[in-house]
Write an enzyme that holds these catalytic residues in place. Sequence first.
Site, PDB file in Angstrom:
ATOM      1  N   ASP A 189       0.799  -1.303  -0.001  1.00  0.00           N
ATOM      2  CA  ASP A 189       0.135  -0.107  -0.061  1.00  0.00           C
ATOM      3  C   ASP A 189       0.792   1.267  -0.084  1.00  0.00           C
ATOM      4  O   ASP A 189       0.694   2.243   0.779  1.00  0.00           O
ATOM      5  CB  ASP A 189      -1.094  -0.138   1.322  1.00  0.00           C
ATOM      6  CG  ASP A 189      -2.187   1.023   1.083  1.00  0.00           C
ATOM      7  OD1 ASP A 189      -2.369   1.388   0.035  1.00  0.00           O
ATOM      8  OD2 ASP A 189      -2.736   1.297   2.034  1.00  0.00           O
ATOM      9  N   LEU A 190       1.748   1.321  -1.032  1.00  0.00           N
ATOM     10  CA  LEU A 190       2.720   2.574  -1.022  1.00  0.00           C
ATOM     11  C   LEU A 190       1.909   3.504  -1.854  1.00  0.00           C
ATOM     12  O   LEU A 190       2.385   3.892  -2.955  1.00  0.00           O
ATOM     13  CB  LEU A 190       3.978   2.214  -1.652  1.00  0.00           C
ATOM     14  CG  LEU A 190       4.888   1.064  -0.810  1.00  0.00           C
ATOM     15  CD1 LEU A 190       6.192   0.740  -1.715  1.00  0.00           C
ATOM     16  CD2 LEU A 190       5.245   1.876   0.538  1.00  0.00           C
TER      17      LEU A 190
END
Length: 377
Positions: A230-231
Amino acid sequence: MSSGNDHQPQTLTKPALGEKEVTELVDRVFGLKVCWIRPLPSYDDQNFHVHVSRNKGAAEGADEYVLKITNSEDSQEPDLIEAQTRAMMFLNAEGFPSATPHLTKDGNIMSLESGDPGAGNKKYMVRLLTYLPGTPLAKIAANTQILYEIGKLAASLDKALSEKFHHPSVKSLHRGQFIWNLANVPLLDQYIYALGQNKYRGIVEQVIEQFKEKIIPKLSSFRACINHGDLNDHNILVDSSSASLENPQYRVSGILDFSDMSYGYYVFEVAIAIMYMMIESPDPLGVGGHVLAGFESVLPLTEEERGALFLLVSGRFSQSLVIAAHTALRYPENEEYLMITAKTGWKHLMAMCELGQAAVEKRWFETAAAYADRAEP
């Protein structure tokens, strides 16, 4: 930006502790006196920015922390929360800007605490993490330099976790049906009703079918690893490393939110990073080449991995847009927060589909190749 365990939660209770309760909890569990406290935005969990007074004569210890109170459902998976926290500690020791936990008075990294008796006396896992400085990437005009750095970060982070992170809790990251794992795009079939009957639904159905046909059979040929997962531009903090206003140089000062960690593939991480960097970009279709170049400076992709990128990015757009629409129907009071990606996401996904895989890939790969040419002596 994600939520839930293996599927979207059906019986999730978001913590709702008041500031007085939180102040007492920090003192009782962590032995720290709160000077001031303010809530931080979140969806499933409850987060607070906490400023504490330093103990007299204390040689170490921070002044600022983030108190994370995990929702009732995820709190029932202590091994998973431990794996996420241990990974953060490991990465910090490896030089990555990730938070570390302040231990409880009993010497633990987390504590299961009772919440509001009015909410059925649910129990919530509580952690106190160091506060990381910096500005969310979403609040700056991202340039090609920071896009390259984020690609490099994505590869370096996954490589470190996959090659060096060994802890008994790591087995909990095998999250087979986790809805946010990129391998699980086909699971969107059960949530697509939330889009209603419109042009967007047709695009997502096409992505899902192509994903089943062209990605799923190739998964075994991709190189496996542990993904952060979840960057996005709210989970990456940056600060300026130059005084130039015309051409600012940024460095990553914080990596947030490890709740989507799972076993996946290296190519998943670069696809996820590309998708989220497109969201606010004035040139969304140009983003991919810069992120890819940074990623491949650490870990060059194989031909098959490169060939999957377009559908993986499209698949992540579909996940984000469909799950947000589904969740907004169930929690309409949180619609504004949930639909952040949707504001531009549909436009970007449609633009990708209209231009087509060959044209988008040509742009990405030519941009990445230009970096490689510059690096050669």
